[in-house]
Design a protein around this motif. Structure first.
Motif, PDB file in Angstrom:
ATOM      1  N   GLU A 247      -5.927 -12.249  -3.045  1.00  0.00           N
ATOM      2  CA  GLU A 247      -7.201 -12.017  -3.709  1.00  0.00           C
ATOM      3  C   GLU A 247      -7.933 -10.810  -3.148  1.00  0.00           C
ATOM      4  O   GLU A 247      -8.544 -10.049  -3.887  1.00  0.00           O
ATOM      5  N   TYR A 248      -7.866 -10.619  -1.842  1.00  0.00           N
ATOM      6  CA  TYR A 248      -8.640  -9.554  -1.213  1.00  0.00           C
ATOM      7  C   TYR A 248      -7.793  -8.338  -0.820  1.00  0.00           C
ATOM      8  O   TYR A 248      -8.273  -7.447  -0.157  1.00  0.00           O
ATOM      9  N   ARG A 249      -6.520  -8.312  -1.238  1.00  0.00           N
ATOM     10  CA  ARG A 249      -5.656  -7.200  -0.889  1.00  0.00           C
ATOM     11  C   ARG A 249      -6.109  -5.941  -1.613  1.00  0.00           C
ATOM     12  O   ARG A 249      -6.459  -5.972  -2.800  1.00  0.00           O
ATOM     13  N   VAL A 250      -6.101  -4.822  -0.900  1.00  0.00           N
ATOM     14  CA  VAL A 250      -6.499  -3.547  -1.488  1.00  0.00           C
ATOM     15  C   VAL A 250      -5.342  -3.009  -2.324  1.00  0.00           C
ATOM     16  O   VAL A 250      -4.240  -2.792  -1.815  1.00  0.00           O
ATOM     17  N   THR A 251      -5.573  -2.817  -3.602  1.00  0.00           N
ATOM     18  CA  THR A 251      -4.569  -2.244  -4.495  1.00  0.00           C
ATOM     19  C   THR A 251      -5.197  -1.059  -5.220  1.00  0.00           C
ATOM     20  O   THR A 251      -6.426  -0.974  -5.353  1.00  0.00           O
ATOM     21  N   LEU A 252      -4.356  -0.160  -5.684  1.00  0.00           N
ATOM     22  CA  LEU A 252      -4.865   1.036  -6.360  1.00  0.00           C
ATOM     23  C   LEU A 252      -5.690   0.699  -7.600  1.00  0.00           C
ATOM     24  O   LEU A 252      -6.774   1.276  -7.789  1.00  0.00           O
TER      25      LEU A 252
END
Length: 263
Positions: free
Chosen positions: A8-13
Motif C-alpha cells: 500500500e505504501y510502496r513508492v511507485t512511478l
C-alpha cells in the motif's frame, strides 16, 4: 508491517506522477499559466487572421495563410510553456519542500520523471487544443474559397510538429530549471539554447558547424511548423528526431544532476 501495508505504501512511478499532478493542480500560479497558455495564443491567432488574406486563389496559398495564422502564436505559447517548466522545476526548491519530497522518494529519479511526464502531458494537451481550435478560428476568419481543414495536405503534420516543438521547449525548460534551480535562469537558458546558441554557431563559416546548429530545436522548428520543409533546414522527419534527441539529452542532464547533487 504486513505485506499488504508494504504494498500500500510502496513508492511507485505511477503514484509519484499522481502526486506531482496533485501538487501542480493545487498551485494557483500553475493554473494561471495554463489558462493563459490557452487564451493568449487563441487571441493572437484571431488577431493575426484578421490581417491576413491569401496571395492568390491557389489552394496551397490559402492553406498556407490559414496555417501561418495558427502558428503565429508560437512565441506566446513558448513563453508560457517555458514559464510552466521553470515553475515546476523550481517551486519546491524555492519553498524548501523538496527536502520532504526527496525524503519520501530517496531514489530521486522518479521525481524527475514524474515532473517531466506531467509537464509534457499538460503542454501537449494545451498545445493540441489551442492549435486545432486555432485552425478552426483562422479558417473562419481568413477569406478562402473553402474552409481549411485537417484534410488539406500538410496541415495535420504541421500542427503535430508545432505541438511537439512547444512540448519539447516546456520539458527542456523544466530540465534546465532542475539543473540551475532558478526560474529566471531556466527561462533565459531555454531561449538561449533554442535560438541564441544555434545563431552563434551559424555565424561560423563551417558547414559541419552550421549543420549542427540546424539540429537545435529552434531552427528545426522551421520545418515542423510549415506546410513544406523550410529551405536550408532539416526535413520534417529529421527535425522530429533532432527535437526528441535534444529533449532526451536535457532530461538526462537533469536526471544526473538531481541524482548526484545535494538537495
Amino acid at each position: 508491517m504486513t505485506g499488504t501495508e508494504t504494498t500500500e505504501y510502496r513508492v511507485t512511478l505511477p503514484r509519484v506522477i499522481r502526486g506531482e499532478w496533485v501538487k501542480l493542480r493545487g498551485q494557483r500560479s500553475i493554473r494561471w499559466v495554463i489558462a493563459l497558455a490557452v487564451v493568449v495564443p487563441l487571441l493572437a491567432i484571431a488577431i493575426w487572421a484578421l490581417t491576413q488574406s491569401p496571395a492568390s486563389p491557389r489552394r496551397f496559398d490559402e492553406v498556407d495563410v490559414v496555417l501561418g495564422s495558427v502558428t503565429s502564436s508560437i512565441f506566446e505559447t513558448l513563453v508560457l510553456f517555458t514559464l510552466l517548466g521553470a515553475l515546476v522545476g523550481t517551486n519546491e526548491y524555492e519553498t524548501r519542500t523538496i527536502t520532504t519530497t526527496m525524503a519520501a522518494i530517496p531514489r530521486r529519479w522518479p521525481v524527475v520523471v514524474a515532473k517531466a511526464v506531467v509537464v509534457a502531458a499538460i503542454s501537449a494537451a494545451v498545445s493540441l487544443i489551442v492549435l486545432f481550435s486555432g485552425l478552426g478560428i483562422a479558417s473562419l476568419i481568413v477569406p478562402t474559397s473553402a474552409p481549411v481543414g485537417l484534410a488539406d495536405p500538410g496541415v495535420v503534420a504541421a500542427l503535430l510538429g508545432t505541438a511537439l516543438f512547444q512540448t519539447s521547449a516546456a520539458v527542456i525548460s523544466l530540465a534546465i530549471a532542475l539543473v540551475l534551480r532558478s526560474s529566471i535562469g531556466a527561462i533565459a537558458g531555454t531561449f538561449g539554447f533554442l535560438y541564441v546558441v544555434p545563431g552563434v554557431f551559424n555565424i561560423l563559416p563551417l558547414t559541419p558547424v552550421q549543420f549542427f546548429a540546424s539540429t537545435f530545436p529552434g531552427p528545426a522548428s522551421g520545418s515542423l511548423t510549415a506546410l513544406v520543409d523550410a529551405p536550408g533546414q532539416l526535413p520534417y522527419g529529421a527535425s522530429v528526431v533532432a527535437v526528441l534527441v535534444w529533449t532526451v539529452v536535457w532530461f538526462g542532464i537533469a536526471l544526473l544532476t538531481t541524482e548526484k547533487r545535494d538537495v
